[in-house]
Design a protein around this motif. Sequence first.
Motif, mmCIF file in Angstrom:
data_model
loop_
_atom_site.group_PDB
_atom_site.id
_atom_site.type_symbol
_atom_site.label_atom_id
_atom_site.label_comp_id
_atom_site.label_asym_id
_atom_site.label_seq_id
_atom_site.Cartn_x
_atom_site.Cartn_y
_atom_site.Cartn_z
ATOM 1 N N GLN A 58 44.336 44.451 41.369
ATOM 2 C CA GLN A 58 45.772 44.523 41.125
ATOM 3 C C GLN A 58 46.347 45.756 41.823
ATOM 4 N N PRO A 59 47.236 45.558 42.806
ATOM 5 C CA PRO A 59 47.868 46.715 43.450
ATOM 6 C C PRO A 59 48.641 47.537 42.415
ATOM 7 N N THR A 60 48.466 48.860 42.487
ATOM 8 C CA THR A 60 49.157 49.755 41.548
ATOM 9 C C THR A 60 50.009 50.780 42.282
ATOM 10 N N GLY A 61 50.065 50.681 43.586
ATOM 11 C CA GLY A 61 50.849 51.609 44.394
ATOM 12 C C GLY A 61 50.451 51.441 45.840
ATOM 13 N N ALA A 62 51.067 52.234 46.702
ATOM 14 C CA ALA A 62 50.721 52.168 48.116
ATOM 15 C C ALA A 62 49.269 52.593 48.290
ATOM 16 N N ALA A 63 48.464 51.689 48.817
ATOM 17 C CA ALA A 63 47.048 51.946 49.106
ATOM 18 C C ALA A 63 46.209 52.177 47.845
ATOM 19 N N GLN A 64 46.633 51.621 46.711
ATOM 20 C CA GLN A 64 45.874 51.743 45.463
ATOM 21 C C GLN A 64 45.739 50.379 44.796
ATOM 22 N N VAL A 65 44.552 50.134 44.230
ATOM 23 C CA VAL A 65 44.328 48.920 43.454
ATOM 24 C C VAL A 65 43.503 49.253 42.227
ATOM 25 N N ARG A 66 43.693 48.457 41.184
ATOM 26 C CA ARG A 66 42.894 48.585 39.964
ATOM 27 C C ARG A 66 41.975 47.370 39.904
ATOM 28 N N VAL A 67 40.692 47.646 39.758
ATOM 29 C CA VAL A 67 39.694 46.590 39.622
ATOM 30 C C VAL A 67 39.308 46.526 38.155
ATOM 31 N N THR A 68 39.443 45.344 37.553
ATOM 32 C CA THR A 68 39.131 45.166 36.140
ATOM 33 C C THR A 68 37.972 44.195 35.996
ATOM 34 N N VAL A 69 37.017 44.579 35.146
ATOM 35 C CA VAL A 69 35.884 43.710 34.842
ATOM 36 C C VAL A 69 35.893 43.394 33.355
ATOM 37 N N THR A 70 35.324 42.236 33.009
ATOM 38 C CA THR A 70 35.301 41.768 31.625
ATOM 39 C C THR A 70 33.881 41.406 31.237
ATOM 40 N N ASN A 71 33.496 41.746 30.009
ATOM 41 C CA ASN A 71 32.203 41.340 29.468
ATOM 42 C C ASN A 71 32.361 39.906 28.973
ATOM 43 N N LYS A 72 31.837 38.955 29.727
ATOM 44 C CA LYS A 72 31.939 37.550 29.333
ATOM 45 C C LYS A 72 30.764 37.120 28.451
ATOM 46 N N GLY A 73 29.840 38.033 28.191
ATOM 47 C CA GLY A 73 28.696 37.731 27.339
ATOM 48 C C GLY A 73 29.089 37.674 25.873
ATOM 49 N N SER A 119 38.257 49.222 33.625
ATOM 50 C CA SER A 119 38.894 49.261 34.939
ATOM 51 C C SER A 119 38.506 50.519 35.694
ATOM 52 N N ALA A 120 38.548 50.399 37.019
ATOM 53 C CA ALA A 120 38.383 51.540 37.917
ATOM 54 C C ALA A 120 39.539 51.497 38.909
ATOM 55 N N GLN A 121 40.014 52.656 39.299
ATOM 56 C CA GLN A 121 41.121 52.763 40.249
ATOM 57 C C GLN A 121 40.559 53.089 41.623
ATOM 58 N N LEU A 122 40.952 52.322 42.642
ATOM 59 C CA LEU A 122 40.535 52.561 44.021
ATOM 60 C C LEU A 122 41.746 53.026 44.818
ATOM 61 N N THR A 123 41.566 54.090 45.612
ATOM 62 C CA THR A 123 42.640 54.611 46.444
ATOM 63 C C THR A 123 42.141 54.717 47.880
ATOM 64 N N PHE A 124 42.836 54.047 48.786
ATOM 65 C CA PHE A 124 42.480 54.038 50.200
ATOM 66 C C PHE A 124 43.369 55.017 50.962
ATOM 67 N N THR A 125 42.926 55.446 52.155
ATOM 68 C CA THR A 125 43.782 56.236 53.027
ATOM 69 C C THR A 125 44.828 55.283 53.587
ATOM 70 N N PRO A 126 46.101 55.538 53.345
ATOM 71 C CA PRO A 126 47.130 54.548 53.693
ATOM 72 C C PRO A 126 47.377 54.415 55.189
ATOM 73 N N VAL A 127 47.824 53.220 55.544
ATOM 74 C CA VAL A 127 48.300 52.943 56.893
ATOM 75 C C VAL A 127 49.762 53.364 56.926
ATOM 76 N N LEU A 128 50.151 54.089 57.960
ATOM 77 C CA LEU A 128 51.512 54.603 58.079
ATOM 78 C C LEU A 128 52.360 53.692 58.949
ATOM 79 N N GLY A 129 53.650 53.806 58.829
ATOM 80 C CA GLY A 129 54.557 53.036 59.682
ATOM 81 C C GLY A 129 54.807 51.647 59.149
ATOM 82 N N GLU A 130 55.466 50.858 59.963
ATOM 83 C CA GLU A 130 55.846 49.497 59.601
ATOM 84 C C GLU A 130 54.778 48.514 60.061
ATOM 85 N N ALA A 131 55.146 47.293 60.290
ATOM 86 C CA ALA A 131 54.294 46.129 60.555
ATOM 87 C C ALA A 131 52.982 46.430 61.282
ATOM 88 N N ASP A 132 53.032 47.042 62.425
ATOM 89 C CA ASP A 132 51.796 47.292 63.184
ATOM 90 C C ASP A 132 51.151 48.618 62.810
#
Length: 180
Positions: A58-73, A119-132
Motif C-alpha cells: 500500500q503506497p503511503t507517500g512518495a517512494a514509500q509503501v507499507r507491506v502487511t502480512v497476516t497469520n492465516k494459520g 506491517s513493515a514500511q519500505l522507503t525507496f530513493t525517489p525518482v525526481l521530475g515528471e514522466a521520464d
Amino acid sequence: MKRSTRRVAIKVSSVLLLAGCVSATLVAGSGAAATGEGPRRAPAAPCTNSQIVAGGAQPTGAAQVRVTVTNKGNKPCVLNGFPTVALAGQGSPDKNKPLQVIRVGKAGPVQLAAGGRASAQLTFTPVLGEADGYCASGSDPVVAPTMVVGVAGGRYQLAPSDGSEFALCGTTVRATAFRG
C-alpha cells in the motif's frame, strides 16, 4: 492480669501474627493470584511461510509503501525481523533484482494471533521530475510492476495496491522491522 493468662495471650498473639505473615507471603508470592492473570502460556512458535500471507503493498507517500502480512494459520506465531526485498524480474524469477535493505530501528518479536497482522514500511530513493524522471545520482531510474518481499522463509510477489509501478533510484531500500 495473671501471669498464666498473659502467657496464653502472648502465645495466641504470636500464632495469629505468624498465620498473618504466612498468608501474606502466599498471596504476594502468587503472581497470578495477585495480578488477576491466568496461567502463563508457552511462547508461540516462530511464524512460517505456510502460516503467513502477504496482502499487498500500500503506497503511503512518495517512494514509500507499507507491506502487511497476516497469520492465516489457526495458532499464534511470532514474527521477528525485517523483510528482504527484490524488484520482480518482468516475469522471470532469475531476473529479480535484489535490493540492499537498510534496517531502520530495532526488530522485536511480534506475536500474531490467528488472523493477526503485522506491517513493515519500505522507503525507496525517489525518482525526481515528471514522466521520464531522473535520479539525483545521475543513474537511470528503475521501474518494476511488482516486487518480491521475503518474510518468514517465504517469498511474496506484490504489486502496489493503487495499480502503479515501483520506481526508484539506486539499489537500496530502507525497511522498518515488522510491527503489530
